[in-house]
Design a protein around this motif. Structure first.
Motif, short mmCIF file in Angstrom:
data_model
loop_
_atom_site.label_atom_id
_atom_site.label_comp_id
_atom_site.label_asym_id
_atom_site.label_seq_id
_atom_site.Cartn_x
_atom_site.Cartn_y
_atom_site.Cartn_z
N LYS A 266 38.66 -0.39 86.64
CA LYS A 266 39.20 -1.06 87.99
C LYS A 266 38.95 -2.53 87.77
CE LYS A 266 40.48 2.84 89.76
NZ LYS A 266 41.58 3.52 89.96
N HIS B 126 41.73 5.81 82.01
CA HIS B 126 42.71 5.02 82.88
C HIS B 126 42.22 3.62 83.07
CE1 HIS B 126 44.75 8.69 83.01
NE2 HIS B 126 43.87 9.41 83.92
N ASP C 255 43.27 0.11 85.40
CA ASP C 255 44.11 -0.64 86.43
C ASP C 255 43.58 -1.78 86.74
OD1 ASP C 255 45.26 1.93 87.22
OD2 ASP C 255 43.67 2.76 88.49
N ASN D 159 47.70 0.58 84.00
CA ASN D 159 48.52 0.37 85.34
C ASN D 159 48.40 -1.31 85.39
OD1 ASN D 159 49.62 2.81 86.09
ND2 ASN D 159 47.56 3.25 86.62
N ILE E 59 49.83 -0.89 92.44
CA ILE E 59 48.43 -1.38 92.40
C ILE E 59 48.43 -2.30 93.92
CG2 ILE E 59 46.40 -2.00 91.56
CD1 ILE E 59 47.89 -1.40 88.87
#
Length: 282
Positions: free
Chosen positions: A116, A131, A133, A152, A201
């Motif tokens: 993140k 993943h 983000d 993302n 997001i």
């Protein structure tokens, strides 16, 4: 954005000034100075803060790192870092949370779980196992970057260079100025509606999550140090004074925690911590 990053830095600094002494805790490490060069092997959590922070050693636990310039060349189990410039050239075995102005990943960097990131200019590279983000102004996925999960992105400018591999879906906001090389391997590409119209997001949500996690760790490290630290012989050889101090602390916690939890539940940023404190109390 600057105020939120500053808040994160203040919270991270709070970890450093927490009253923990070396003769009481054997596996929690902290250091704060103008220039910090961390070259230790710590079997536990660590908090580092300074103008320039160089992490060369290994943290087999949670690493909380804050500074004007943060360089992570060693290895962490979990990483929380914030600074004006954050450079990742090491290995994070599990999840990584970053906030800063400029964030750079080196080609040899690797992260084992989710990432993140909130920043202005972000350069992604290396081997990212799950993943990713990212919220920023300009996001670049450098040549050779490999991601084994979904990506993302939410930014004004997005660049995906040659030889980028994404084994999941690349999602980005439709109003971004996006340049994606034809010489890439991406399973699927999806354009998302703007944040106001979709569930894209949210930078505030990402930063709020980071801040909440830092606060929770701080509270647990103070109230329940046995969950993350090994105590020294001081606790193996109790004295009458220690009994009195522990009884007093227990009474104080018994009275204060319900009141603190109720107050936190009334605030936006403290809801998660309030629920955790209430659960711990019960």
């Amino acid at each position: 954005m600057k105020k939120k990053i500053f808040l994160f830095l203040v919270l991270a600094a709070c970890l450093v000034i927490t009253p923990v002494s070396a003769n009481e805790i054997t596996n929690f490490y902290s250091d704060a100075n103008d220039n910090v060069e961390f070259n230790e092997n710590v079997e536990g959590d660590s908090a580092l803060a300074g103008n320039i922070v160089d992490v060369i050693g290994n943290i087999d636990g949670i690493g909380f790192i804050a500074g004007n310039t943060v360089n992570i060349d060693g290895s962490l189990e979990y990483g929380f870092a914030a600074g004006n410039e954050v450079n990742i050239a090491g290995h994070v075995a599990k999840s990584l949370y970053l906030a800063g102005n400029t964030i750079n990943f080196a080609d040899n960097s690797s992260v084992g779980r989710d990432i993140k990131i909130v920043g202005q200019k972000i350069n992604l590279a290396g081997k990212l196992e799950r993943h990713v983000d990212v919220v920023g102004t300009k996001i670049t996925m450098k040549s050779g970057t490999t991601v084994y999960g979904d990506v993302n992105l939410d930014a004004n400018n997005i660049v995906v260079e040659d030889n980028v591999t994404i084994h999941g879906t690349l999602s980005y906001n439709e109003n971004a100025n996006a340049t994606i090389s034809d010489n890439t391997m991406i399973t699927d590409i999806e354009k998302l509606a703007t944040v106001e119209e979709s569930n894209g997001i949210d930078a505030n949500a990402v930063l709020s999550s980071i801040v909440n996690l830092v606060i929770v760790f701080l509270v647990i490290s103070i109230l329940l140090p046995q969950t993350i630290e090994k105590t020294s012989n001081l606790y193996k050889k109790p004295s009458f004074g220690l009994y009195v101090r522990n009884i007093g602390a227990g009474i104080l916690i018994l009275i204060c925690i319900p009141l603190i939890a109720m107050l936190l539940l009334l605030s936006n940023i403290g809801i998660a911590l309030g629920l955790i404190l209430a659960a711990l109390y019960v």
